[in-house]
Design a protein around this motif. Structure first.
Motif, PDB file in Angstrom:
ATOM      1  N   ASP A  73      10.795   0.876  -5.427  1.00  0.00           N
ATOM      2  CA  ASP A  73       9.765  -0.043  -5.923  1.00  0.00           C
ATOM      3  C   ASP A  73      10.002  -0.319  -7.408  1.00  0.00           C
ATOM      4  OD1 ASP A  73       7.590  -1.625  -6.269  1.00  0.00           O
ATOM      5  OD2 ASP A  73       6.094  -0.047  -6.033  1.00  0.00           O
ATOM      6  N   ASN A  98       4.995  -1.323   0.677  1.00  0.00           N
ATOM      7  CA  ASN A  98       3.978  -0.302   0.946  1.00  0.00           C
ATOM      8  C   ASN A  98       3.616  -0.229   2.425  1.00  0.00           C
ATOM      9  OD1 ASN A  98       3.792   0.522  -1.720  1.00  0.00           O
ATOM     10  ND2 ASN A  98       2.172  -0.926  -2.221  1.00  0.00           N
ATOM     11  N   VAL A 122      12.593  -3.445  -4.057  1.00  0.00           N
ATOM     12  CA  VAL A 122      11.721  -4.502  -4.575  1.00  0.00           C
ATOM     13  C   VAL A 122      12.054  -4.770  -6.037  1.00  0.00           C
ATOM     14  CG1 VAL A 122       9.351  -4.961  -5.330  1.00  0.00           C
ATOM     15  CG2 VAL A 122       9.791  -4.220  -2.995  1.00  0.00           C
ATOM     16  N   SER A 142       5.741  -6.108  -3.005  1.00  0.00           N
ATOM     17  CA  SER A 142       5.335  -4.700  -3.093  1.00  0.00           C
ATOM     18  C   SER A 142       4.385  -4.334  -1.959  1.00  0.00           C
ATOM     19  CB  SER A 142       4.683  -4.413  -4.449  1.00  0.00           C
ATOM     20  OG  SER A 142       5.643  -4.467  -5.486  1.00  0.00           O
TER      21      SER A 142
END
Length: 363
Positions: free
Chosen positions: A158, A47, A190, A43
């Motif tokens: 995500d 990001n 992800v 993650s």
């Protein structure tokens, strides 16, 4: 669409290194899944691609342009979050439209984009509802629709399905795969769910402790994992990792196992380079065998005693001991009982050997 290049990227918080020199190249229209357990850095990497985290070292390029110092709004990306992040007082139409309004896209273009996205995601009849009137799967479709109308170079997901129940997860996987096929978009996704990774990805990056352990197409990651960690993480049940010994054989490499009765079982015909055979001759190795690569036989095989049987419907999981460890075989339903002896053959072309110290693959 845009090619994604991640070159020697690192992330540190003070002295703590969260990402340790990640290198990934994703072609235009590719679907990359960052796979790993909580805390592996997946993650954080997502990001950083999005511009929500600073890069400590290295370079991220989208469509050939370095984006390290660009704000999220200037990277031409769209992100779908785990939490949907919908405005509760707005209708579905207004939620999808909101970002386009901010970017001052003309009303006619907004309407056309909304209708196209709604038709693609089969939610035309939901456009006038509010999020509170939608199921979890419908809300996730709205979040995807909001991303689609941006027509970005790169989509970022995500863990978008983690809040859904098992049936909805399967349905939404199909929707996402269909979406990728229709739009030909470049996607980074992800998840900690290896089924999602295997079914969706064109490339899988298995991560642990901020390091990419294996980057490859899903079937390669499954069949020839780079190390023991990847072998155990990908697959359910996981690949069996059995202590053995490499011994002489004229027909390919042979490994020997200790059976519970003290006798020795052997598997021959394993593909292995001449160099590896010379280096590991008469030395311990770890033998990786997927549960589905055992087959009952009346010919030559390994004789084992069944400790546990777990019928699942389409197949039966048989648990037994081999090489001093518990082993699972996935077999077609058959008539046997706990305590009985069973002779099992092994698909030797699927066997993978690992170094017992480094745990890296040999062949």
């Amino acid at each position: 669409m845009g090619k994604l290049e991640i070159n020697r990227v690192q992330k540190s918080y003070g002295q703590a290194k969260v990402l340790k020199e990640v290198n990934i190249s994703l072609e235009e229209g590719g679907f990359l899944v960052l796979l790993g357990p909580s805390g592996c850095g997946k993650s954080t990497l997502l990001n950083m691609i999005a511009g929500l985290e600073d890069i400590s070292a290295g370079e991220i390029r989208i469509a050939g342009e370095t984006v390290n110092d660009r704000s999220p709004k200037d990277r031409d990306i769209a992100m779908v979050f785990q939490s949907y992040a919908l405005y509760p007082t707005m209708t579905v139409r207004q939620n999808i439209e909101f970002g386009m309004k901010i970017r001052k896209i003309p009303s006619k273009e907004r309407s056309a984009a909304i209708e196209a996205a709604a038709e693609m995601l089969q939610m035309t009849d939901l456009l006038d509802r509010k999020p509170s009137q939608l199921s979890g799967g419908q809300r996730q479709r709205v979040a995807m629709g909001r991303a689609i109308v941006r027509n970005p170079k790169l989509f970022l997901f995500d863990e978008p399905l983690s809040n859904l129940d098992a049936k909805l997860r399967v349905d939404m996987r199909t929707e996402i795969k269909r979406l990728h096929k229709r739009l030909g978009t470049t996607i980074v996704y992800v998840t900690h769910d290896q089924i999602e990774a295997m079914t969706l990805a064109t490339q899988v990056a298995v991560m642990k402790d901020g390091i990419v352990q294996h980057l490859g197409v899903p079937q390669e990651v499954y069949d020839r994992p780079a190390n023991v960690y990847v072998a155990k993480f990908v697959g359910s049940p996981a690949m069996n990792i059995i202590p053995g010994k490499l011994v002489d054989s004229e027909a390919g490499a042979t490994v020997a196992f200790t059976l519970p009765n003290g006798k020795v079982g052997r598997v021959s015909g394993i593909a292995l380079s001449d160099e590896a055979r010379r280096r590991y001759q008469d030395k311990p190795v770890l033998v990786g065998i997927r549960p589905e690569h055992f087959t009952p036989t009346k010919g030559e095989g390994i004789n084992v005693g069944i400790d546990v049987l777990e019928p699942t419907g389409p197949d039966t999981l048989a648990v037994f001991s081999l090489g001093g460890v518990e082993v699972i075989a996935r077999l077609e339903p058959f008539a046997t009982a706990v305590g009985e002896q069973l002779c099992l053959a092994v698909k030797t072309d699927k066997v993978v050997l690992f170094d017992p110290e480094t745990e890296n693959r040999l062949n």
